[in-house]
Design a protein around this motif. Structure first.
Motif, mmCIF file in Angstrom:
data_model
loop_
_atom_site.group_PDB
_atom_site.id
_atom_site.type_symbol
_atom_site.label_atom_id
_atom_site.label_comp_id
_atom_site.label_asym_id
_atom_site.label_seq_id
_atom_site.Cartn_x
_atom_site.Cartn_y
_atom_site.Cartn_z
ATOM 1 N N ASN A 725 -11.226 -32.304 -35.599
ATOM 2 C CA ASN A 725 -12.478 -30.766 -36.024
ATOM 3 C C ASN A 725 -11.843 -29.519 -35.440
ATOM 4 O O ASN A 725 -12.416 -28.344 -36.184
ATOM 5 C CB ASN A 725 -13.842 -31.602 -35.275
ATOM 6 C CG ASN A 725 -14.635 -31.856 -36.180
ATOM 7 O OD1 ASN A 725 -14.651 -32.052 -37.626
ATOM 8 N ND2 ASN A 725 -15.407 -33.305 -35.512
ATOM 9 N N ALA A 726 -11.753 -29.698 -34.023
ATOM 10 C CA ALA A 726 -10.465 -28.025 -33.487
ATOM 11 C C ALA A 726 -10.568 -27.348 -34.825
ATOM 12 O O ALA A 726 -10.084 -26.573 -34.804
ATOM 13 C CB ALA A 726 -10.567 -28.210 -32.559
ATOM 14 N N ILE A 727 -9.227 -27.979 -35.266
ATOM 15 C CA ILE A 727 -8.311 -27.844 -36.277
ATOM 16 C C ILE A 727 -8.520 -27.510 -37.122
ATOM 17 O O ILE A 727 -8.576 -26.354 -37.898
ATOM 18 C CB ILE A 727 -7.169 -28.666 -35.878
ATOM 19 C CG1 ILE A 727 -6.172 -28.766 -35.260
ATOM 20 C CG2 ILE A 727 -6.037 -28.109 -37.203
ATOM 21 C CD1 ILE A 727 -4.839 -30.527 -35.150
ATOM 22 N N HIS A 728 -10.068 -27.895 -37.840
ATOM 23 C CA HIS A 728 -10.998 -27.818 -38.778
ATOM 24 C C HIS A 728 -11.451 -26.686 -38.641
ATOM 25 O O HIS A 728 -11.602 -25.276 -39.650
ATOM 26 C CB HIS A 728 -11.381 -28.768 -39.712
ATOM 27 C CG HIS A 728 -12.650 -28.039 -40.085
ATOM 28 N ND1 HIS A 728 -12.408 -27.978 -41.733
ATOM 29 C CD2 HIS A 728 -14.327 -27.906 -40.257
ATOM 30 C CE1 HIS A 728 -13.350 -27.971 -42.467
ATOM 31 N NE2 HIS A 728 -13.909 -27.696 -41.630
ATOM 32 N N PHE A 729 -12.060 -25.750 -37.693
ATOM 33 C CA PHE A 729 -13.003 -24.866 -37.153
ATOM 34 C C PHE A 729 -11.854 -23.212 -37.240
ATOM 35 O O PHE A 729 -12.107 -22.026 -37.438
ATOM 36 C CB PHE A 729 -13.878 -25.147 -36.222
ATOM 37 C CG PHE A 729 -14.561 -26.351 -36.412
ATOM 38 C CD1 PHE A 729 -15.795 -25.722 -37.598
ATOM 39 C CD2 PHE A 729 -14.779 -27.572 -36.183
ATOM 40 C CE1 PHE A 729 -15.964 -26.430 -37.829
ATOM 41 C CE2 PHE A 729 -16.201 -28.312 -36.007
ATOM 42 C CZ PHE A 729 -17.015 -27.459 -37.541
ATOM 43 N N HIS A 730 -11.110 -23.733 -35.894
ATOM 44 C CA HIS A 730 -9.656 -23.058 -36.096
ATOM 45 C C HIS A 730 -9.730 -22.789 -36.970
ATOM 46 O O HIS A 730 -9.003 -21.626 -37.228
ATOM 47 C CB HIS A 730 -8.494 -22.955 -34.952
ATOM 48 C CG HIS A 730 -9.264 -23.084 -34.163
ATOM 49 N ND1 HIS A 730 -9.536 -21.973 -33.002
ATOM 50 C CD2 HIS A 730 -9.230 -24.014 -32.934
ATOM 51 C CE1 HIS A 730 -10.099 -22.427 -31.938
ATOM 52 N NE2 HIS A 730 -9.582 -23.956 -31.365
ATOM 53 N N ALA A 745 -4.344 -12.601 -35.904
ATOM 54 C CA ALA A 745 -2.929 -12.974 -35.081
ATOM 55 C C ALA A 745 -3.331 -14.001 -33.535
ATOM 56 O O ALA A 745 -2.894 -14.651 -33.461
ATOM 57 C CB ALA A 745 -2.455 -12.116 -34.431
ATOM 58 N N SER A 746 -4.833 -13.318 -33.121
ATOM 59 C CA SER A 746 -5.524 -14.395 -32.268
ATOM 60 C C SER A 746 -5.444 -15.606 -32.412
ATOM 61 O O SER A 746 -5.872 -16.655 -31.702
ATOM 62 C CB SER A 746 -6.379 -13.570 -31.123
ATOM 63 O OG SER A 746 -7.776 -13.021 -32.200
ATOM 64 N N ARG A 747 -6.544 -15.077 -33.839
ATOM 65 C CA ARG A 747 -6.840 -16.465 -34.177
ATOM 66 C C ARG A 747 -5.886 -17.793 -34.706
ATOM 67 O O ARG A 747 -5.871 -18.830 -34.792
ATOM 68 C CB ARG A 747 -8.235 -16.512 -35.247
ATOM 69 C CG ARG A 747 -9.040 -15.498 -34.775
ATOM 70 C CD ARG A 747 -10.283 -15.299 -35.300
ATOM 71 N NE ARG A 747 -11.306 -14.632 -35.514
ATOM 72 C CZ ARG A 747 -11.779 -14.023 -35.466
ATOM 73 N NH1 ARG A 747 -12.055 -13.079 -36.579
ATOM 74 N NH2 ARG A 747 -12.858 -12.875 -34.713
ATOM 75 N N LEU A 748 -4.484 -16.831 -35.096
ATOM 76 C CA LEU A 748 -3.657 -17.637 -35.227
ATOM 77 C C LEU A 748 -3.441 -18.684 -33.970
ATOM 78 O O LEU A 748 -2.817 -19.274 -34.381
ATOM 79 C CB LEU A 748 -2.861 -17.408 -36.223
ATOM 80 C CG LEU A 748 -2.281 -16.895 -37.805
ATOM 81 C CD1 LEU A 748 -1.922 -15.542 -38.082
ATOM 82 C CD2 LEU A 748 -2.327 -17.635 -38.535
ATOM 83 N N THR A 749 -3.022 -17.601 -33.525
ATOM 84 C CA THR A 749 -2.625 -18.409 -31.991
ATOM 85 C C THR A 749 -2.943 -19.705 -31.286
ATOM 86 O O THR A 749 -2.876 -20.629 -31.158
ATOM 87 C CB THR A 749 -1.871 -17.236 -30.911
ATOM 88 O OG1 THR A 749 -1.243 -17.736 -29.994
ATOM 89 C CG2 THR A 749 -3.157 -17.371 -30.336
ATOM 90 N N ASN A 750 -4.773 -19.124 -32.015
ATOM 91 C CA ASN A 750 -5.657 -20.568 -31.506
ATOM 92 C C ASN A 750 -5.419 -21.579 -32.418
ATOM 93 O O ASN A 750 -5.705 -22.786 -31.428
ATOM 94 C CB ASN A 750 -7.646 -19.827 -31.456
ATOM 95 C CG ASN A 750 -7.303 -19.044 -30.409
ATOM 96 O OD1 ASN A 750 -6.620 -19.418 -29.103
ATOM 97 N ND2 ASN A 750 -8.379 -18.410 -30.591
ATOM 98 N N LEU A 751 -5.116 -21.339 -33.220
ATOM 99 C CA LEU A 751 -4.658 -22.719 -34.138
ATOM 100 C C LEU A 751 -3.596 -23.482 -33.239
ATOM 101 O O LEU A 751 -3.576 -24.499 -33.787
ATOM 102 C CB LEU A 751 -4.647 -22.414 -35.676
ATOM 103 C CG LEU A 751 -4.944 -23.037 -36.510
ATOM 104 C CD1 LEU A 751 -5.613 -23.894 -36.659
ATOM 105 C CD2 LEU A 751 -4.526 -22.768 -37.829
#
Length: 1519
Positions: A725-730, A745-751
């Motif tokens: 789920n974490a990977i899905h939502f990110h 960029a920040s959302r890519l790094t969170n993923l």
């Protein structure tokens, strides 16, 4: 201690750093003057020669007939003749010119009426020309020269209102001044002496008030255009004179009051002084009272109320505004020229109310009325642009509420139209451009398209360029320009943008004089910009400037001002940033203080209350993340919960506030580990996501928050579905974010971080490949110089480091070092993140050193760790962890070079870390332990004792009463072994007293705290009864709070149920603080200085009153026994043949044997049929365990205490209490011996020499021994609980027989039997307080995940240990736990004795019979029979043996001497246990151990001596 995975997109969006709280759109407020048609009518009235400043008859109509040139000549002649002396002019000629002048006047009126209807500029121009020539022909001596000048000025005034030409208003003022100078006060027009008819036509009554009013109007309009303060002051001055000169019955008084009110309103807009808007309302209201049906007066009064609302935020004012604006609209018929402007004003009022209440219906009405206003206004109309910009602003507000892209598109569309309709040079052109820029900025924040922010900058720059220096709006426009540059900086991270922002904002600050209303706002905005640059560059001067400017803004803003709260909040943010840099607690305290003040300033019910509560919640969250104080997290949850409750469903901020609340629960979960918190976090984050559509600007951010929450639950439960789920939502967040968006960029790094987390769990190469891929994309998307570049590089470096640890490829560690190095190089010294980045670089070099062993790498590691330490100020929360990293590096270099200097440096570094009080206790505890270990190994035991003293001092902070028992148990696994080492160190230097005291202080910590809360306060009651009573009350409440589960309800959307757990947690924290305060107060009293402090040896010795207590300390360095006696000094018995490793192996052997015997396969508490045939290997394992316990533990101890046993009490067998540590606590010392030898003479059992008991701590025995004694002549009462058929569990038929046997030893009046459905949890808890003995024959459950959930299985559920801990049992004497695993304990907590037997000791039973593992259903009745026979009934004759002939006697003689062996035998024969002629009744508290001893001897004979699993598990705890 790596500092990796720096979060790039803080899940908590921090509104406190936005300028939005102070920034207002650069838009015109609703006009204070009349609508365009009404203003023109006033100009016409002013030009009326007969009725200056009076209203024309609306029913009169004049046909428009142009005047020919020859007629104009005649008119000019008439004007000329009228100025000559009457004696020189023929009366007939004068009369003729009078007629021509009147024709001229009528023609001028027709021209003006035509202009009013058509907007034809030629008409107004011709009218102006006509009056100019009339004035020029009239000599100064002409008696009505002032009237002509007045009419000309008024006409120029009217043309300026429509065309906006500055020259017109200047000329109007000049001409009206001439008119005023020519007219003395009280002057009345006189008849022309030369021509009576001409005099009657041309001369009408005129007064000073009219000219003053018109002159004031002219100054007012020029002020609106140029914003020169002198103009509005002159306007008010002249208008006030006009009002003062006019009587109330004068037909123009209402008009002059209205105009004066408008002037005050305009000055209020500039200076924001309350007195001005109060005067505006006063004079507007007077105008309305004089003419109640006048729509224009009503709308002006409504606008004044709206302005006061904007200042004070009082709902009544905006409601009044809507009321009067609505009346004005209702009074105005459709088709009226003023209808559009009145609708616009009503729409503006609803817009303001929407900003206050956030109710969607208000913004819908605002758009409706503003749209009507636009539709009614032709494109050629002068007010069209104003109506369009107001409509655009309303759409922008709805966009910010709902996030629908169509609204911001409409906003841009209407603002563009407003700009296009406004010619260059128009007074409002700059304002419309600024509004258009703001709309583009909003769309940029929604879509992240750089073109939008470029357009925003372009239009704001044009607005600034169009506005001359000195213009009143210049500062506001510079501020807007600075804000958009700041916005681009936050997107691209280019330092030049924030530099420009600061430059423009600095210019804006310099323009308004001190005391100007906008000064505080400009200072606040500049302070925010300095904060942004500080976050990027990290220069301390920037945050100092930010604090300075924010403080100045607050000082300039009076209490009660609408902006005060936002300014306080922004100052709080600045202090927090400085705290992040310097780590000084005072800054964080200031941050909380100012945020709290902001909340207090906003009254309940105010629309912004929830916003300030959110900011305060964020501040507490941030302090919690730094200091780890649970109380801060509780407050954060509380304030975020309040913010959510105050925010109605459908409100624009509902989703973000739910997200903030979810983040707070997530943070508390990270601190406490309570599953309910992360469940709540996921729940609220999910609600936030569901509330907004995919198209909304915040959707991706909320998905990121939800993904983070799932990731945290994954870390706790390790359920792969959570990480999926974490990977899905990110991933969704990334997909919703277009390329080029500022957050991509920040959302890519969170993923990438999510994939990295799964990699660490599954070690699948694909996950770390994805991590590197997404981190790499994030780095590539971010230009050099961007504020986040260094953070993204360090995350990428960490990912390469992970892959290196997986694959071992040198290229990965080289990349890790490369990217970490780049991150460090990009970050200037003094930046808040510099120390973290240096730490990560040090981590990479340390990893390469471990692989290659190259000295250069460990030198670099020390270098970078050292720099990180040097950059971290003392008192900073991270100081201790960074010192630990440095100490570890010194230790590693010592292992390489063997230079003692490195060990000395490591030891000093660890010692320094322990002194950093602001670091978390867990970090300081680690440092203290490392310091102690190094001292023990290299610096001697004396130094180690100093270090271990610090270890013991930190433990109470690590395991605090303010935590629940469950939370404290979470901290304990790391403590036990260090306590054993501390004790071993004290033993090695011969300080046996310290050894015993430390072991007692560091062992059974939670039980010790519980017993402390239950300690009797007799001495305190005698001397200070009130204080004792207060302490007892708090202790009981704290004990109940400590055993709370704090279960929140997570599916209640209104939050009230979910808040129950939070309130309970807050109460727990408060009780702990109150308890500590009371303890400190007691210790200040005379004679109570050691009250409830860790016990000294003198206070511990009475625990050995009933026989020696043998403490066995198991440590890696050496193992020892310490024998405590009430009659002797501590005896030290070294155990040289025993080691920590051997004890662990014995424990493993025993566990393997028990599993093979089907008695420790699981922990479900089954009393079962134990397999008899378990194989020789299993039996041999068990036998070898008992043999080693004899030879390595029991035999050396007996040899060491032979003299003590010789002097022991009158019992036939001495009573020994064991207090074992480490894995030895799980081994059956009482059954130690040599079994199964070929020769019977070689067999020996410890049970032949002594009766054994166990204790968790010495304090447990002391507390048990101090209970009030029952009269020995009274028989004890027994409560029997049996469960032969517990629902959903295996039947236990043997419990029926067990209960029947027990009842044979007592009468019905002395017993109570609860069985089947009678034995429910509530009934059992209630009945236990009435009986001295409780016997539980049922399933026992040992919960290894949550020890406090260990329980007895009753008919309707489990009687848990945490339930028992809340009971108060004054009569309790003995608990017989005829259930499984009631003394098993938790293998991870050997020093804590987390089992049901220990729990029964803690709740008040001084003596407990329990089982170490599952027992047979057939065996339990046998043991019960013999236990109660020996305690209460007629004893069977014991087998008489001659000790002198037994094998045990022979072994004893050999080991401890013939004299002692004979003495023991004689004592046995002389004792009640060795005689058959006398029945001895014993107190169950004193004889339970002996009764169990006899019962187990009997069971051993019944089942066979080699059936260890059947007879060994029965043990006795307590006295």
């Amino acid at each position: 201690m790596p500092e990796s995975n720096i979060p790039l997109e803080d899940p908590t969006r921090n509104p406190a750093t936005d300028a939005g709280a102070d920034r207002t759109l650069t838009q015109p407020t609703p006009d204070y003057g009349e609508d365009d048609a009404a203003e023109l009518q006033m100009a016409i009235n002013n030009m009326s020669l007969g009725q200056s400043n009076a209203e024309m008859n609306e029913n009169s109509s004049v046909n428009y007939t142009p005047i020919h040139m020859e007629e104009q000549d005649e008119l000019y002649q008439a004007l000329l003749l009228s100025s000559l002396l009457s004696k020189l002019v023929d009366e007939q000629v004068a009369q003729r010119y009078q007629i021509k002048v009147q024709e001229m006047y009528n023609s001028a009126m027709q021209l003006i009426e035509h202009f009013k209807q058509s907007g034809d500029r030629a008409a107004i121009n011709e009218a102006v020309q006509l009056f100019e020539e009339a004035v020029n022909l009239a000599p100064d001596s002409y008696s009505d020269k002032a009237t002509l000048l007045n009419n000309l000025g008024a006409t120029l005034h009217g043309r300026f209102e429509h065309l906006g030409e500055l020259e017109d208003i200047d000329n109007a003022i000049r001409i009206l001044r001439e008119a005023d100078n020519l007219t003395p006060d009280g002057h009345a027009d006189k008849a022309c002496q030369l021509n009576t008819l001409g005099k009657a036509f041309l001369c009408r009554h005129a007064d000073k008030a009219s000219w003053l009013g018109n002159l004031g109007n002219a100054f007012q309009y020029r002020f609106v255009h140029l914003r020169e303060p002198g103009d509005i002051n002159n306007a008010i001055c002249f208008m006030r004179q006009a009002v003062d000169l006019a009587p109330n019955h004068h037909p123009d008084t209402a008009s002059w009051c209205n105009n004066l009110g408008n002037a005050f309103a305009h000055r209020f807009e500039s200076l924001r002084e309350l007195a001005d808007i109060e005067n505006a309302i006063h004079f507007q209201k007077k105008a309305v009272d004089l003419t109640p049906s006048k729509a224009i007066w009503l709308t002006n009064l409504g606008t004044a109320f709206q302005s006061r609302f904007m200042l004070l935020g009082e709902l009544a004012d905006i409601q009044s505004a809507i009321h009067f604006q609505g009346q004005a609209v209702d009074l105005t018929p459709d088709g009226h020229a003023s209808k559009a402007s009145l609708l616009g004003n009503l729409g503006s009022a609803f817009h303001s109310q929407f900003g206050h209440l956030g109710e969607l219906a208000d913004i819908e009405k605002a758009i409706h009325f503003l749209q009507q206003a636009v539709n009614l206004t032709p494109d050629s109309h002068a007010s069209k642009a104003s109506q369009l910009t107001n409509l655009g602003n309303a759409f922008l507000s709805r966009f910010e509420h709902l996030g629908q892209l169509a609204d911001v598109e409409n906003a841009i569309c209407f603002q563009c139209q407003a700009v296009d309709l406004t010619p260059d040079g128009h007074a409002d052109k700059a304002s419309w451009l600024a509004n258009l820029g703001i709309a583009f900025q909003s769309r940029f924040e929604r879509l992240g398209q750089l073109a939008d922010i470029e357009d925003a900058i372009c239009f704001n720059q044009q607005a600034v360029d169009l506005t001359p220096d000195g213009h009143a709006n210049k500062a506001t426009l510079l501020t807007s320009l600075g804000i958009v540059f700041q916005s681009r900086f936050e997107s691209l991270g280019q330092l030049v943008d924030i530099e420009k922002a600061i430059r423009f904002l600095g210019q804006a600050v310099e323009l308004p004089p001190d005391g100007h209303a906008s000064k505080a706002f400009q200072l606040t905005t500049l302070g925010i910009a300095f904060t942004r640059r500080f976050e990027h560059v990290g220069e301390l001067a920037d945050i100092e400037n930010a604090i300075c400017f924010q403080s100045q803004a607050i000082d300039l803003t009076p209490d009660g001002h609408a902006s005060k709260a936002s300014q306080l909040s922004n100052l709080g943010i600045a202090f927090h940033c400085r705290f992040g840099c310097l780590g000084q607690l005072g800054d964080m305290e200031n941050a909380i203080h100012f945020q709290g003040q902001a909340v207090e300033l906003v009254p309940d019910g105010h629309a912004s209350k929830a916003s300030w509560l959110t900011r305060l919640g964020i501040a507490f969250t941030l302090r919690f993340e730094r200091l780890g104080e649970l109380a801060d997290m509780e407050k954060a949850v509380h304030f975020h919960g309040q913010a959510v409750d105050l925010t109605p469903d459908g409100h624009a901020s509902k989703a973000s506030r739910l997200a903030n609340l979810g983040n707070a629960f997530r943070c508390r979960f990270e601190r406490l580990g309570q599953l309910v918190d992360i469940e709540n976090g996921i729940c609220f984050q999910g609600q936030a996501v569901d509330l907004i559509p995919d198209s909304h600007a915040d959707k991706a951010s909320l998905l990121t928050n939800l993904g983070t929450a799932f990731a945290r639950r994954f870390e706790h439960l390790r359920e792969l579905a959570d990480m999926a789920n974490a990977i899905h939502f990110h991933g969704q967040a990334v997909d919703l974010t277009p390329d080029g968006h500022v957050s991509k960029a920040s959302r890519l790094t969170n993923l990438g971080n999510a994939f990295r987390c799964r990699f660490e769990h599954l070690r699948e190469l694909a996950d770390i490949e994805n991590t590197i891929c997404f981190h790499g994309q994030a780095v590539d998307l971010t230009p050099d110089g961007h504020a986040l570049k260094a953070t993204l590089l360090t995350n990428l470096g960490n990912a390469f480091l992970n892959r290196f640890e997986c694959l071992g490829e040198m290229a990965d560690i080289e990349n890790a070092i490369c990217f970490q190095g780049q991150a460090v190089d990009l970050t200037p010294d003094g930046h808040a993140l510099k120390a973290t980045l240096l730490t990560n670089l040090g981590n990479a070099f340390a990893c390469r050193f471990e692989r290659l062993g190259e000295l250069a790498d460990i030198k670099n590691t020390i270098c970078f760790y050292g720099q990180a330490v040097d950059m971290t100020p003392d008192g900073h929360a991270s100081k201790a962890s960074r010192l630990i990293n440095l100490g570890n590096a010194f230790e590693h270099r010592f292992e390489c070079l063997r230079e003692l200097e490195d060990i000395m440096k490591a030891s000093a570094t660890f010692q320094q870390a322990t002194k950093n009080a602001s670091s978390p206790p867990s970090i300081r505890y680690t440092a203290a332990c490392k310091w102690a270990i190094l001292c023990s190994a290299y610096q001697g035991s004396s130094s180690a004792l100093d270090a271990y003293k610090v270890v013991l001092d930190i433990i109470p902070q690590l395991v605090w009463l303010g935590q629940t028992v469950y939370q404290r148990y979470e901290e304990l696994p790391r403590i036990g072994r260090h306590i054993n080492s501390a004790v071993a160190t004290a033993i090695s230097v011969g300080n046996l007293t310290q050894a015993v005291e430390w072991l007692e202080e560091g062992r059974g910590i939670v039980w010790g705290q519980i017993l402390q809360l239950r300690s009797p306060l007799d001495d305190l009651h005698d001397k200070h009864p009130l204080l004792a009573e207060e302490l007892e009350t708090v202790s009981k409440a704290l004990q109940n709070a400590g055993t709370s589960t704090r279960s929140n309800i997570i599916d209640n959307p209104n939050m009230h149920a979910a808040m129950t757990g939070e309130q309970e947690a807050q109460q727990h924290t408060k009780l702990a603080a109150e308890y500590e305060e009371l303890i400190a107060k007691v210790r200040m009293l005379d004679g109570f200085d050691s009250f409830l402090k860790p016990k000294k040896l003198s206070a511990l010795t009475p625990a050995a009153a009933n026989g020696p207590v043998i403490i066995v300390n198991i440590d890696l360095s050496h193992c020892d026994a310490l024998v405590l006696s009430s009659l002797h000094d501590i005896i030290h018995v070294p155990l040289p043949n025993l080691s920590w490793k051997q004890v662990e192996e014995l424990h493993l052997k025993l566990s393997s044997s028990l599993e093979a015997s089907n008695v420790r396969v699981d922990r479900n508490g089954e009393r079962k049929s134990i397999r008899l045939a378990v194989g020789e290997q299993c039996g041999d394992q068990f036998k070898s365990v008992l043999a080693e316990l004899w030879s390595k533990v029991v035999q050396p101890v007996l040899s060491g205490i032979k003299d003590m046993l010789h002097d022991s009490a009158e019992d036939p067998l001495p009573h020994i209490t064991w207090c074992a540590t480490g894995a030895l606590a799980f081994l059956p010392i009482h059954a130690a011996g040599i079994y199964g030898s070929k020769s019977a003479s070689d067999n020996i059992k410890f049970s032949d020499f002594a009766v054994s008991s166990y204790t968790t701590t010495l304090s447990a025995m002391l507390n048990s021994g101090c209970k009030t004694q029952r009269d020995p002549t009274e028989k004890p009462k027994v409560l029997i609980i049996s469960q032969p058929a517990t629902p959903n569990r295996t039947p236990l038929p043997g419990t029926k027989e067990e209960a029947r046997i027990i009842q044979t030893y007592m009468s019905s009046e002395h017993s109570c039997h609860l069985t089947h459905d009678e034995a429910v949890v509530d009934t059992v808890k209630r009945e236990m307080s009435k009986y001295e003995i409780v016997h539980l024959a049922c399933h026992g459950i040992q919960d290894s995940i949550n020890p406090l959930d260990s329980a007895f299985a009753l008919y309707d559920g489990n009687l848990k240990l945490q339930d028992l801990m809340r009971l108060s049992l004054e009569k309790a004497e003995l608990a017989v736990l005829s259930a499984c695993q009631t003394a098993t304990g938790d293998e991870n907590l050997p020093e804590e004795a987390v089992h049901l037997a220990a729990g029964m000791l803690a709740v008040g039973y001084p003596s407990v019979i329990a089982t170490m593992w599952s027992i047979g259903d057939r065996d339990a009745p046998i043991v019960a029979d013999k236990v109660y026979e020996n305690l209460l009934g007629h004893c069977d004759e014991l087998e008489t043996r001659n000790p002198s002939q037994s094998a045990a006697y022979e072994h004893l003689r050999k080991e401890v001497g013939t004299v002692y062996a004979l003495h023991a035998a004689v004592k046995y024969l002389r004792s009640p246990w060795g005689r058959h002629d006398k029945m001895v009744t014993r107190n169950p508290r004193q004889s339970a151990a002996y009764a169990l001893h006899a019962a187990v001897e009997h069971l051993r004979k019944e089942v066979g001596e080699m059936e260890f699993v059947k007879w060994v598990p029965f043990v006795h705890y307590g006295v």
